[in-house]
Write a protein that holds these residues in place. Structure first.
Motif, PDB file in Angstrom:
ATOM      1  N   GLY A  28      18.800  31.811  43.449  1.00 54.90           N
ATOM      2  CA  GLY A  28      19.750  30.744  43.338  1.00 54.90           C
ATOM      3  C   GLY A  28      19.525  30.138  41.844  1.00 54.90           C
ATOM      4  N   SER A  29      18.882  29.307  41.658  1.00 52.21           N
ATOM      5  CA  SER A  29      18.770  28.697  40.089  1.00 52.21           C
ATOM      6  C   SER A  29      17.238  29.023  39.625  1.00 52.21           C
ATOM      7  N   LEU A  30      16.394  29.806  40.226  1.00 51.51           N
ATOM      8  CA  LEU A  30      15.036  29.780  39.834  1.00 51.51           C
ATOM      9  C   LEU A  30      14.984  31.614  39.366  1.00 51.51           C
ATOM     10  N   MET A  31      14.558  31.781  38.255  1.00 56.97           N
ATOM     11  CA  MET A  31      14.257  32.997  37.587  1.00 56.97           C
ATOM     12  C   MET A  31      12.875  33.193  37.476  1.00 56.97           C
ATOM     13  N   LEU A  88      16.738  27.260  36.126  1.00 61.91           N
ATOM     14  CA  LEU A  88      17.978  27.391  35.259  1.00 61.91           C
ATOM     15  C   LEU A  88      18.630  26.040  35.603  1.00 61.91           C
ATOM     16  N   ALA A  89      19.457  25.324  34.475  1.00 61.47           N
ATOM     17  CA  ALA A  89      20.102  24.370  34.590  1.00 61.47           C
ATOM     18  C   ALA A  89      21.532  24.865  35.331  1.00 61.47           C
ATOM     19  N   ALA A  90      22.333  24.041  36.071  1.00 65.69           N
ATOM     20  CA  ALA A  90      23.478  24.506  36.589  1.00 65.69           C
ATOM     21  C   ALA A  90      24.675  24.439  35.335  1.00 65.69           C
ATOM     22  N   ALA A  91      25.369  25.262  35.726  1.00 72.20           N
ATOM     23  CA  ALA A  91      26.433  25.451  34.357  1.00 72.20           C
ATOM     24  C   ALA A  91      27.426  24.250  34.569  1.00 72.20           C
TER      25      ALA A  91
END
Length: 91
Positions: A28-31, A88-91
């Motif tokens: 998802g948005s976690l790296m 990570l921030a949403a685009a």
């Protein structure tokens, strides 16, 4: 942060095989980035906090913690593994 972890692993581990293992995971948005090496464990060479040291040394882990949302250091057997996570921030 991961470059700093690689530099530390290369410089301080005295790894017998001279290798650094990297893994990158995106959920998802976690790296999450993991840097691992065999050799001298991080805790076996941490300087005494009261000991005087070079002013520019010893900032690597602090830098990683400031740049990432979570930093975990694990030391199984004769190894050090640093896992760093960043939301990570949403685009």
């Amino acid at each position: 942060a991961w470059v700093e972890a690689c530099i530390n692993a290369s410089e301080h581990s005295h790894s017998p095989d001279g290798q650094i293992r990297l893994s990158f995971h995106l959920a998802g948005s976690l790296m999450t980035i993991t840097v691992a090496n065999r050799g001298v464990r991080l805790s076996d060479q941490m300087p005494d906090e009261n000991a005087e040291s070079e002013a520019r040394r010893g900032w690597g882990l602090k830098l990683m913690e400031r740049l990432m949302d979570e930093v975990r250091v694990e030391q199984p057997d004769d190894a050090t593994r640093i896992s760093m996570s960043k939301l990570l921030a949403a685009a």
